[in-house]
Scaffold this motif. Structure first.
Motif, PDB file in Angstrom:
ATOM      1  N   PRO A 135       0.843  -1.199   0.000  1.00  0.00           N
ATOM      2  CA  PRO A 135       0.000   0.000   0.000  1.00  0.00           C
ATOM      3  C   PRO A 135       0.880   1.252   0.000  1.00  0.00           C
ATOM      4  O   PRO A 135       2.058   1.198   0.375  1.00  0.00           O
ATOM      5  N   GLU A 136       0.306   2.361  -0.393  1.00  0.00           N
ATOM      6  CA  GLU A 136       1.068   3.611  -0.457  1.00  0.00           C
ATOM      7  C   GLU A 136       1.703   3.941   0.898  1.00  0.00           C
ATOM      8  O   GLU A 136       1.039   3.883   1.932  1.00  0.00           O
ATOM      9  N   GLY A 137       2.993   4.211   0.879  1.00  0.00           N
ATOM     10  CA  GLY A 137       3.693   4.574   2.101  1.00  0.00           C
ATOM     11  C   GLY A 137       4.249   3.401   2.883  1.00  0.00           C
ATOM     12  O   GLY A 137       4.956   3.593   3.869  1.00  0.00           O
ATOM     13  N   ALA A 138       3.970   2.173   2.437  1.00  0.00           N
ATOM     14  CA  ALA A 138       4.448   0.981   3.142  1.00  0.00           C
ATOM     15  C   ALA A 138       5.582   0.332   2.356  1.00  0.00           C
ATOM     16  O   ALA A 138       5.767   0.592   1.165  1.00  0.00           O
ATOM     17  N   SER A 196       4.691  -7.984  11.327  1.00  0.00           N
ATOM     18  CA  SER A 196       3.648  -7.109  10.770  1.00  0.00           C
ATOM     19  C   SER A 196       2.479  -7.886  10.192  1.00  0.00           C
ATOM     20  O   SER A 196       1.442  -7.297   9.864  1.00  0.00           O
ATOM     21  N   ALA A 197       2.619  -9.205  10.042  1.00  0.00           N
ATOM     22  CA  ALA A 197       1.542 -10.025   9.479  1.00  0.00           C
ATOM     23  C   ALA A 197       0.333 -10.029  10.403  1.00  0.00           C
ATOM     24  O   ALA A 197       0.476  -9.994  11.631  1.00  0.00           O
ATOM     25  N   ASP A 198      -0.844 -10.077   9.830  1.00  0.00           N
ATOM     26  CA  ASP A 198      -2.056 -10.177  10.655  1.00  0.00           C
ATOM     27  C   ASP A 198      -2.047 -11.456  11.475  1.00  0.00           C
ATOM     28  O   ASP A 198      -2.361 -11.440  12.660  1.00  0.00           O
ATOM     29  N   ARG A 199      -1.716 -12.557  10.833  1.00  0.00           N
ATOM     30  CA  ARG A 199      -1.739 -13.862  11.499  1.00  0.00           C
ATOM     31  C   ARG A 199      -0.439 -14.599  11.234  1.00  0.00           C
ATOM     32  O   ARG A 199      -0.054 -14.770  10.078  1.00  0.00           O
ATOM     33  N   VAL A 200       0.229 -15.026  12.288  1.00  0.00           N
ATOM     34  CA  VAL A 200       1.403 -15.875  12.160  1.00  0.00           C
ATOM     35  C   VAL A 200       1.015 -17.275  12.597  1.00  0.00           C
ATOM     36  O   VAL A 200       0.564 -17.480  13.733  1.00  0.00           O
TER      37      VAL A 200
END
Length: 257
Positions: A135-138, A196-200
Motif C-alpha cells: 500500500p502507499e507509504g508501506a 507485521s503479518a495479521d496472522r502468524v
C-alpha cells in the motif's frame, strides 16, 4: 508479548496436524477474500509446510477458493538455482501451486542463483518486489497469513540464533551467509516484517521441536531463540503435534481455535 497472546493447538499426530491446518487455511482464506479484493499469504518450506500444502490441494473444499486473487510470497529461500529441490518455492509448486489456478503474476518467489548475480542483489530485488505490492507509504504488503516452520534450535525463516540477521530492523529482506544449515547462502524476511503479518501460523511436529516451543513460551530472548519473537498483529498460533507440545504448560494449550 505475553504468552497469553499466543495459542497452542495440539493434534494427535502429523497427519491430523496437516489436515487440520489445511482445513483452517481454507476456511480463513475464504473469509479474508470475502472482506478484501486480494489476499497475501507467506509460505514456508520443510516437511510440515509441504504436508499442509498437499492437504490443501487434495481437500474437496479447495475448489471453493478463488485462487487467482491470492498473492503468494515466501518467508525465506535457499540461494540455489531455480527448480532445485532444496528451494522452498519448488516444494510449494510441486505440492500445491502447479495444481490450482493461481495467477502467475501474483506468485512471488525469491530470485534464484541462476537468475541474479549475487545474494545482495537478490535481497534488493525481493525488497523492491515487496514494495511494489505494498500500500502507499508501506514497504511491503499487508500479509493476511504468514506460515512459519520452527527449527530445533528455535530458528524461524532463515533467522538463526545468535546471528546478526535476527536483529536487523531497517530492511525487509536480508542476505544470509554462513547459515548453520546447508546451503550456507539464503534470503530471509526480517523479524519486523514477520511481526507485521495479521496472522502468524507456526506448524511444527516432533519431539526435537519441544524445547524450542517451551523456551519461546517461557520468555526466552529473541536473539537466543528467534521463535520467541514470532508474533502476528491479530493472532499467533502454534499448530503442533503431541510430541512437539511436550514442554508447553497445560494452561497455554487452547481447547479450540
Amino acid at each position: 508479548m505475553t504468552t497469553n497472546d499466543r495459542r497452542v493447538l495440539v493434534h494427535p499426530d502429523k497427519e491430523a496436524l496437516a489436515g487440520s491446518v489445511a482445513a483452517r487455511f481454507i476456511t480463513k482464506i475464504i473469509d479474508i477474500l470475502d472482506e478484501h479484493d486480494e489476499a497475501h499469504v507467506v509460505l514456508t518450506g520443510g516437511g510440515m509446510g509441504g504436508a499442509v500444502l498437499t492437504e490443501i490441494r487434495t481437500s474437496a473444499a479447495s475448489d471453493t477458493i478463488d485462487w487467482g486473487r491470492i498473492h503468494f510470497w515466501w518467508g525465506d529461500e535457499r540461494f540455489v538455482p531455480k527448480g532445485d529441490p532444496d528451494r522452498n518455492d519448488q516444494q510449494a509448486f510441486d505440492a500445491l501451486l502447479d495444481h490450482v489456478p493461481v495467477d502467475p503474476a501474483k506468485v512471488h518467489p525469491f530470485p534464484s542463483s541462476d537468475e541474479i548475480a549475487s545474494l545482495d542483489e537478490a535481497a534488493v530485488a525481493y525488497s523492491d518486489e515487496l514494495a511494489a505490492a505494498a500500500p502507499e507509504g508501506a514497504t511491503h504488503p499487508r500479509f493476511d497469513i504468514l506460515f512459519l516452520g520452527v527449527g530445533p534450535d528455535g530458528h524461524i525463516a532463515s533467522l538463526f540464533p545468535g546471528h546478526p540477521e535476527i536483529r536487523i530492523k531497517d530492511a525487509t529482506v536480508v542476505p544470509v551467509r554462513n547459515s548453520p544449515k546447508p546451503p550456507p547462502e539464503r534470503l530471509s524476511l526480517t523479524l519486523p516484517v514477520i511481526q507485521s503479518a495479521d496472522r502468524v501460523w507456526m506448524v511444527l511436529a516432533g519431539s526435537d521441536k519441544a524445547s524450542a516451543i517451551g523456551l519461546a513460551l517461557a520468555g526466552a530472548s529473541v536473539d537466543e531463540v528467534p521463535v520467541a519473537g514470532a508474533e502476528g498483529r491479530r493472532r499467533t498460533v502454534f499448530f503442533v503435534d503431541r510430541e512437539a507440545a511436550a514442554e508447553v504448560p497445560e494452561n497455554l494449550i487452547a481447547p479450540s481455535y
